[in-house]
Design a protein around this motif. Structure first.
Motif, PDB file in Angstrom:
ATOM      1  N   LYS A 136       0.862  -1.270   0.057  1.00  0.00           N
ATOM      2  CA  LYS A 136      -0.008  -0.121  -0.078  1.00  0.00           C
ATOM      3  C   LYS A 136       0.793   1.314   0.144  1.00  0.00           C
ATOM      4  CE  LYS A 136      -3.775   2.459   2.382  1.00  0.00           C
ATOM      5  NZ  LYS A 136      -4.789   2.406   3.417  1.00  0.00           N
ATOM      6  N   SER A 139       2.178   1.904  -3.403  1.00  0.00           N
ATOM      7  CA  SER A 139       1.271   2.034  -4.673  1.00  0.00           C
ATOM      8  C   SER A 139       1.023   3.499  -4.836  1.00  0.00           C
ATOM      9  CB  SER A 139       0.101   1.177  -4.480  1.00  0.00           C
ATOM     10  OG  SER A 139      -0.515   1.498  -3.206  1.00  0.00           O
ATOM     11  N   ARG A 148      -3.522  -6.618  -3.114  1.00  0.00           N
ATOM     12  CA  ARG A 148      -2.770  -6.469  -1.970  1.00  0.00           C
ATOM     13  C   ARG A 148      -3.401  -7.693  -0.919  1.00  0.00           C
ATOM     14  NH1 ARG A 148      -3.706  -1.009  -2.320  1.00  0.00           N
ATOM     15  NH2 ARG A 148      -5.096  -0.719  -0.413  1.00  0.00           N
TER      16      ARG A 148
END
Length: 230
Positions: A136, A139, A148
């Motif tokens: 996370k 990204s 994820r």
């Protein structure tokens, strides 16, 4: 979303309780084997992946620090339940008590299985939370929860199985069977995650509304023992 480190919302506390309950119940159900098609699995497999789904939700909304705290809490509560059950087994029974052997069979933890289960859970859950958080944070704008969730579960469940089965069954089962169990359990639990993903997505969406957003971990300590950092 509040930044007060000492504040825990009712929703977070509910998720933490659910995580601990699912973990404890799954371990209590492990004694029973279940036939699904051509596969023989333990009944705990039905419940245990839910703890990983809750773990994903906590990492997504509250960040790795809170997830780490919940993992340690689940570990401690599961250990407490196991120890209390052992005390219950060791206590001398009344003359009218006839269920000692059944109680020992269901709740009597073999030390080797006990060590394997607790070590595998701790490592697998931490890896799941770590992979989820790192993906996370790297990204763009935190997109891609589905990927994820699946990838973190694959890593977490893989580590869990790689640790549990060799510790629990090395020297008891042939290595080809142990390897088959590792692969089967990892894929089965990951498939469970994929199957229930639409529900998980709705839960995460609702949690964002309740908490007013989510946390993306930046420059934090990923040391698994730092439970005081919340």
């Amino acid at each position: 979303m509040t930044n007060n480190k000492t504040s825990f919302s009712p929703t977070f506390l509910l998720l933490a309780v659910l995580f601990c309950v699912c973990l404890i119940v799954s371990n209590l159900m492990e004694i029973k084997t279940v036939r699904i098609g051509t596969l023989t699995i333990t009944a705990g497999v039905i419940v245990f992946p839910i703890s990983y789904i809750i773990n994903d939700c906590i990492v997504e909304i509250y960040g790795f620090r809170r997830a780490r705290l919940v993992i340690w809490l689940g570990f401690a509560m599961n250990l407490l339940v196991s120890l209390l059950l052992q005390i219950g087994i060791w206590l001398p029974g009344d003359d009218s008590w006839t269920g000692q052997s059944a109680m020992e069979m269901v709740f009597g933890a073999v030390p080797r299985i006990f060590v394997a289960s607790f070590t595998a859970f701790l490592c697998g859950s931490m890896v799941n939370a770590y992979v989820m958080s790192r993906m996370k944070s790297r990204s763009d704008q935190g997109h891609g929860f589905s990927s994820r969730a699946i990838i973190s579960t694959l890593f977490g469940e893989g580590i869990d199985s790689v640790i549990f089965f060799p510790i629990a069954f090395a020297g008891i089962l042939p290595w080809n069977i142990i390897i088959n169990l590792i692969i089967t359990q990892t894929l089965l639990k990951t498939s469970y995650e994929i199957l229930i993903l639409p529900v998980t997505l709705k839960v995460v969406k609702q949690l964002r509304k309740i908490e007013g957003g989510d946390v993306t971990d930046r420059d934090i300590s990923y040391k698994w023992w730092k439970i005081n950092e919340i």
